[in-house]
Design a protein around this motif. Structure first.
Motif, PDB file in Angstrom:
ATOM      1  N   HIS A 153      31.142  49.029   6.869  1.00 28.85           N
ATOM      2  CA  HIS A 153      31.947  47.869   7.969  1.00 28.85           C
ATOM      3  C   HIS A 153      33.133  48.628   8.270  1.00 28.85           C
ATOM      4  N   GLU A 182      28.880  40.311   3.093  1.00 27.21           N
ATOM      5  CA  GLU A 182      27.786  40.319   3.790  1.00 27.21           C
ATOM      6  C   GLU A 182      27.353  38.663   3.870  1.00 27.21           C
ATOM      7  N   PHE A 241      24.604  42.443   7.485  1.00 26.07           N
ATOM      8  CA  PHE A 241      23.643  42.891   6.187  1.00 26.07           C
ATOM      9  C   PHE A 241      23.768  44.364   6.575  1.00 26.07           C
TER      10      PHE A 241
END
Length: 274
Positions: free
Chosen positions: A70, A201, A89
């Motif tokens: 991320h 997530e 995810f």
């Protein structure tokens, strides 16, 4: 992972991590935060950052606990650099085994559907392996759908909605390969996941219900109506869930088998429509 200098806008081939030694102060901060592979992560952050200020901000986000993918904006998956937006995810390396099994089963010009597609990594990776594949994907999470649309190849379609509901009715009975990386963590075990997954997530991508197989059952029940004759559904599970998943496949009229990879600690249940 790739050494690109900006976040991707579509899945692309990876290049090696640059070998240069990363700044020791960055490595020290990451190691102090508990990053086991601090040197490797530092190299990736340095290679991805556009400016020193950008690097400092990225290191700060990583130290604060955000998943590396991320922070970078991408993940390596099956030889591709896949965009991964915050909250989406992160594709796991073990799921490359599912893609490999699907590629081995796919006929020329296969019609492929990627359900619970998340970032779209599975569909993108499989399409890269096949010539002339017709790819469709769907996810219930709007953030995942936006991300997947950046990753799938030109001509593929990504739909927002619950499992099969948003798919075109014209696909019924035509699907050769149905990928479904369903959530399979039992509800009571979600709290035991690493914080990177548990906090960052979407829960809908993790929680598979009481025994972890709730979504799998729904996917399996609908699969025969969408699969072509000889088409296959492929789902990742844990090793302990595989037998129950195989029984579910058989109960829906699919011919099941279980494939495992000790190297990747991966278990895939495959069900073929006779």
């Amino acid at each position: 992972m790739s050494s690109v200098h900006s976040s991707p806008t579509s899945a692309s081939a990876c290049s090696p991590v640059p070998p240069a030694d990363p700044p020791p102060e960055v490595v020290a901060r990451l190691r102090a935060a508990g990053c086991v592979f601090a040197e490797d992560e530092a190299r990736l952050l340095v290679a991805t950052a556009r400016t020193p200020d950008d690097l400092a901000a990225m290191v700060g986000r990583r130290v604060a606990g955000l998943p590396l993918e991320h922070v970078l904006g991408w993940a390596e998956f099956h030889g591709l650099r896949v965009a991964v937006d915050p909250g989406v995810f992160v594709p796991r390396r073990r799921t490359e085994f599912l893609v490999d099994r699907a590629a081995a089963l796919a006929p020329p010009g296969a019609v492929v559907v990627d359900l619970c597609c998340g970032s779209g990594a599975l569909g993108a990776a499989l399409a890269a392996e096949l010539d002339g594949a017709e790819l469709y994907a769907a996810d219930i999470d709007p953030a995942a759908v936006r991300c997947a649309r950046r990753n799938v190849p030109a001509g593929a379609r990504v739909y927002e909605g619950d499992l099969y509901a948003p798919l075109p009715a014209a696909l019924r009975g035509r699907v050769d390969i149905l990928l479904a990386n369903v959530p399979y963590v039992p509800t009571e075990e979600v709290g035991l996941l690493p914080p990177e997954a548990r906090i960052h997530e979407a829960r809908v991508a993790l929680d598979g219900g009481e025994d972890g197989l709730d979504v799998l059952r729904r996917v399996t029940a609908g699969a025969p109506g969408w699969l072509a004759a000889g088409g296959s559904l492929l789902v990742e599970t844990s090793e302990r869930q595989a037998a129950g998943a195989a029984r579910t496949f058989a109960g829906s009229g699919l011919v099941p088998r279980v494939a495992t990879s000790r190297e990747l600690y991966a278990t895939v249940v495959i069900g073929t429509r006779p």
